[in-house]
Design a protein around this motif. Structure first.
Motif, PDB file in Angstrom:
ATOM      1  N   ARG A 290       0.829  -1.188   0.000  1.00 29.84           N
ATOM      2  CA  ARG A 290       0.000   0.000   0.000  1.00 29.84           C
ATOM      3  C   ARG A 290       0.876   1.254   0.000  1.00 29.84           C
ATOM      4  O   ARG A 290       0.897   1.995   0.977  1.00 29.84           O
ATOM      5  CB  ARG A 290      -0.865  -0.022   1.253  1.00 29.84           C
TER       6      ARG A 290
ATOM      7  N   GLY B 251       0.690   4.087  -1.271  1.00 26.46           N
ATOM      8  CA  GLY B 251       0.054   5.394  -1.154  1.00 26.46           C
ATOM      9  C   GLY B 251      -0.075   5.874   0.270  1.00 26.46           C
ATOM     10  O   GLY B 251      -0.292   7.057   0.520  1.00 26.46           O
TER      11      GLY B 251
ATOM     12  N   PRO C  97      -1.279   9.819  -4.484  1.00 30.48           N
ATOM     13  CA  PRO C  97      -1.072   9.165  -5.772  1.00 30.48           C
ATOM     14  C   PRO C  97      -1.973   9.760  -6.839  1.00 30.48           C
ATOM     15  O   PRO C  97      -2.946  10.439  -6.551  1.00 30.48           O
ATOM     16  CB  PRO C  97      -1.457   7.713  -5.472  1.00 30.48           C
ATOM     17  N   ALA C  98      -1.638   9.475  -8.100  1.00 32.96           N
ATOM     18  CA  ALA C  98      -2.486   9.915  -9.211  1.00 32.96           C
ATOM     19  C   ALA C  98      -3.836   9.216  -9.104  1.00 32.96           C
ATOM     20  O   ALA C  98      -3.926   8.114  -8.561  1.00 32.96           O
ATOM     21  CB  ALA C  98      -1.810   9.552 -10.527  1.00 32.96           C
TER      22      ALA C  98
ATOM     23  N   SER D 223      -5.682   7.515 -11.186  1.00 35.73           N
ATOM     24  CA  SER D 223      -5.770   6.151 -11.719  1.00 35.73           C
ATOM     25  C   SER D 223      -5.057   5.167 -10.790  1.00 35.73           C
ATOM     26  O   SER D 223      -5.521   4.048 -10.570  1.00 35.73           O
ATOM     27  CB  SER D 223      -5.160   6.097 -13.113  1.00 35.73           C
ATOM     28  N   GLU D 224      -3.938   5.624 -10.254  1.00 36.39           N
ATOM     29  CA  GLU D 224      -3.194   4.771  -9.323  1.00 36.39           C
ATOM     30  C   GLU D 224      -4.024   4.515  -8.066  1.00 36.39           C
ATOM     31  O   GLU D 224      -4.062   3.405  -7.542  1.00 36.39           O
ATOM     32  CB  GLU D 224      -1.879   5.461  -8.953  1.00 36.39           C
ATOM     33  N   ARG D 225      -4.729   5.557  -7.626  1.00 34.05           N
ATOM     34  CA  ARG D 225      -5.554   5.410  -6.435  1.00 34.05           C
ATOM     35  C   ARG D 225      -6.680   4.404  -6.682  1.00 34.05           C
ATOM     36  O   ARG D 225      -6.998   3.576  -5.839  1.00 34.05           O
ATOM     37  CB  ARG D 225      -6.118   6.773  -6.027  1.00 34.05           C
ATOM     38  N   ASP D 226      -7.309   4.498  -7.841  1.00 30.33           N
ATOM     39  CA  ASP D 226      -8.416   3.584  -8.148  1.00 30.33           C
ATOM     40  C   ASP D 226      -7.960   2.134  -8.243  1.00 30.33           C
ATOM     41  O   ASP D 226      -8.701   1.217  -7.905  1.00 30.33           O
ATOM     42  CB  ASP D 226      -9.076   3.990  -9.469  1.00 30.33           C
ATOM     43  N   ASN D 227      -6.731   1.927  -8.708  1.00 32.30           N
ATOM     44  CA  ASN D 227      -6.235   0.557  -8.862  1.00 32.30           C
ATOM     45  C   ASN D 227      -5.673  -0.022  -7.568  1.00 32.30           C
ATOM     46  O   ASN D 227      -5.387  -1.216  -7.496  1.00 32.30           O
ATOM     47  CB  ASN D 227      -5.153   0.509  -9.948  1.00 32.30           C
ATOM     48  N   ALA D 228      -5.495   0.832  -6.586  1.00 27.78           N
ATOM     49  CA  ALA D 228      -4.923   0.357  -5.325  1.00 27.78           C
ATOM     50  C   ALA D 228      -5.926  -0.547  -4.611  1.00 27.78           C
ATOM     51  O   ALA D 228      -7.136  -0.292  -4.631  1.00 27.78           O
ATOM     52  CB  ALA D 228      -4.563   1.533  -4.431  1.00 27.78           C
TER      53      ALA D 228
ATOM     54  N   THR E 283     -10.389  -3.425  -5.388  1.00 30.90           N
ATOM     55  CA  THR E 283      -9.723  -2.125  -5.512  1.00 30.90           C
ATOM     56  C   THR E 283     -10.612  -1.002  -4.982  1.00 30.90           C
ATOM     57  O   THR E 283     -11.837  -1.135  -4.856  1.00 30.90           O
ATOM     58  CB  THR E 283      -9.394  -1.824  -6.984  1.00 30.90           C
ATOM     59  N   ARG E 284      -9.959   0.137  -4.767  1.00 26.41           N
ATOM     60  CA  ARG E 284     -10.705   1.320  -4.345  1.00 26.41           C
ATOM     61  C   ARG E 284     -11.680   1.751  -5.441  1.00 26.41           C
ATOM     62  O   ARG E 284     -12.774   2.237  -5.147  1.00 26.41           O
ATOM     63  CB  ARG E 284      -9.739   2.464  -4.032  1.00 26.41           C
TER      64      ARG E 284
END
Lengths: 252, 335
Positions: B12, B14, B20-21, B23-28, B37-38
């Motif tokens: 994790r 972030g 994070p960007a 898109s990166e946040r959504d994929n985390a 994922t988020r």
């Protein structure tokens, strides 16, 4: 006076701990029915015994009955008992019996607490444990493990083995580095009703070298011909130990 | 630390590497057990179909194993729904499944790193021992969640422990200064193994002068298990001390039912009692109580007796700590 007499007359099993020499630790036995029962009607009786090399106790101290709300701290140094003849100390038996009801199917023993203090501020606080009767599902009686042993120029691991049985127990130690390399001790005996106490690095050759690649950290497997009561502790740069703990069984 | 052994994979990033960007946040991942994922959770809340934690559990399967993402999901619901979000009970077991084969073991340990001005750090060790008699030896995946005292998850690591190897997690290497408020928190290990075998984690507290060790405490496999009176008390025995010592009672609620109106009761050998009421604790929330501040007899070192958790109801993960501040000696023991 034969050892473990209550085993034949009471369904409650005794628990055990270390009886060290008083120059090493002043041991207080904290007897608290609260630890075992939430029922206000509970009533207990306690007897303490010390063994060293024989099933015949070196001393015995009858504490008597305690009701649920009562507690007693027994200072072994104030009892006028002899020192254990062996420098490694001996076996302390806590014979705890609940009078108002028999034990259930699981955990037919009543563990209490040992609070041991050294003059230099070291010491340990640990519950007493049985040699048999634990309610947890244990897969093996010949193996116990210590996750996290230390051996380096800075820290040593002390090993204590208690044998509260009338037979010799053969022990073999296997130290494992964090990445799985191993070093073994040769087999050695722990005499009946006695304590075996030494630095782990004295028993396992090249232990420090084995653990050097992982910052002096590894783990230990303790094999024994019969279930035994091991403990471990850490001593940093000649300072005192500050805790003593029992290894983990192999859970089923 | 050996490369094979440390908890190398942080899941994790972030959590402490800045924002994070998108898109990166959504994929985390938010639910590491179910790999949810988020973005999946955000979609469910945006569509209006998920208005509660139990809705999210049903629709996304998130938060149906170790329940460690509960606070993350609640925060996302609160952000999405605003005042329309009303916290409600959540599911603790997927319908129709056997908790003992589906739910992982949740193992709790205290983490101290610089607590209250002390020079103290924490090391966790898990040993996956295997020998010729063990026909089921295998690599085991273990996840470690670092929790704040309020249950918030601060970071996540994962490792695979090969047979005969130990996994070592050292707070000095993985927890940056300031991440744990007050220098105290909880490590929650999620162990995926049908047989526990040798996998009980132990943890060490290391000061410049000493190392102390004890083992984790495991929560009930089903945290939603109905509360029933325990037949024994969680207890901190106190014997007299000839040196000034601090004493701490640390506990984590491992069950869904909140701990409310629980007290710590000091009872001397002479039968005198004093008590203090604990704060309300929900699942995965913790408290660390300075007993020497609460009970003068303990502070003086003259007291003989016990401190017990009352009433005997919840299954808590608990430890007792004694600290000789002058000599920097920490002594830890599980309840």
């Amino acid at each position: 006076m034969e050892g473990s007499t209550p085993l034949t007359s009471e369904p409650w099993l005794p628990t055990y701990g270390w009886w060290p020499r008083s120059e090493a630790y002043a041991v207080r036995v904290v007897l608290s029915p609260y630890h075992h029962a939430a029922d206000p009607a509970a009533e207990f009786a306690f007897t303490l015994r010390g063994y060293c090399g024989s099933a015949t106790p070196v001393w015995e101290h009858e504490v008597g009955r305690l009701g649920h709300g009562e507690q007693r701290v027994v200072d072994l140094t104030a009892l006028g008992i002899p020192e254990p003849p062996d420098p490694s100390g001996g076996v302390l038996e806590i014979d705890s019996v609940r009078i108002d009801e028999p034990p259930g199917r699981n955990n037919p023993y009543i563990g209490m607490w040992l609070d041991a203090r050294a003059a230099d501020g070291g010491g340990y606080l640990i519950p007493t444990i049985p040699i048999r009767g634990a309610g947890k599902t244990i897969a093996r009686d010949d193996l116990q493990v210590v996750p996290g042993i230390l051996a380096s120029e800075d820290v040593e691991t002390e090993l204590l083995l208690l044998n509260p049985l009338s037979e010799v127990i053969e022990v073999r130690l296997v130290a494992s580095s964090a990445d799985g390399l191993v070093a073994e001790s040769g087999p050695f005996d722990v005499a009946p009703w006695s304590a075996h106490h030494e630095d782990l690095a004295r028993r396992i050759p090249r232990l420090r070298r084995l653990l050097a690649a992982s910052d002096g950290v590894g783990s230990l497997a303790i094999y024994s011909s019969h279930r035994i009561l091991p403990y471990f502790a850490f001593r940093r740069a000649g300072r005192p130990i500050v805790s003593m703990d029992h290894p983990a069984p192999i859970f089923g | 630390m050996g490369v094979l052994t440390a908890f190398r994979e942080r899941l994790r990033p972030g959590a402490r590497a800045g924002a994070p960007a998108p898109s990166e946040r959504d994929n985390a991942l938010v639910c590491h057990c179910r790999r949810v994922t988020r973005g999946t959770v955000a979609d469910a809340t945006r569509s209006g179909e998920a208005r509660s934690l139990s809705d999210l559990q049903r629709q996304t399967t998130a938060c149906t194993r170790c329940f460690g993402c509960r606070f993350d999901l609640e925060r996302m619901l609160r952000d999405a729904l605003g005042e329309a979000y009303a916290p409600a009970p959540f599911l603790t077991r997927p319908e129709g499944v056997d908790v003992h084969t589906v739910l992982p073991r949740r193992m709790y340990m205290t983490v101290f790193t610089g607590y209250a001005g002390h020079e103290i750090d924490t090391r966790v060790v898990i040993f996956n021992w295997a020998d010729e008699a063990d026909r089921e030896s295998r690599a085991v995946t273990t996840r470690a969640d670092l929790l704040a005292m309020d249950g918030t998850r601060l970071d996540v690591w994962e490792t695979v422990i090969e047979p005969r190897c130990s996994a070592v997690l050292d707070s000095r290497e993985i927890i940056p200064d300031g991440l744990l408020d007050g220098g105290v928190g909880v490590m929650k290990l999620v162990v995926d193994s049908p047989r526990l075998s040798s996998l009980r984690p132990y943890f060490q507290l290391a000061s410049p002068t000493a190392v102390t060790s004890t083992h984790e405490k495991t929560g009930p496999q089903d945290p939603g298990r109905r509360l029933k009176p325990r037949r024994y008390n969680f207890l901190f025995p106190i014997a007299p001390s000839n040196r000034p010592e601090e004493a701490y009672f640390f506990l984590t609620n491992t069950q869904v039912d909140p701990m409310e109106d629980q007290r710590l009761v000091w009872r001397s050998e002479h039968g005198d009692e004093e008590s203090l009421t604990l704060p309300r604790l929900e699942l995965d929330q913790s408290a660390c109580v300075a007993l020497h501040d609460a009970f003068p007899a303990i502070a003086s070192g003259e007291g003989e007796g016990t401190v017990r958790l009352d009433p005997a109801l919840h299954k808590v993960a608990g430890w007792m700590l004694r600290v000789d501040r002058e000599a920097a000696l920490w002594k830890v023991q599980h309840l």
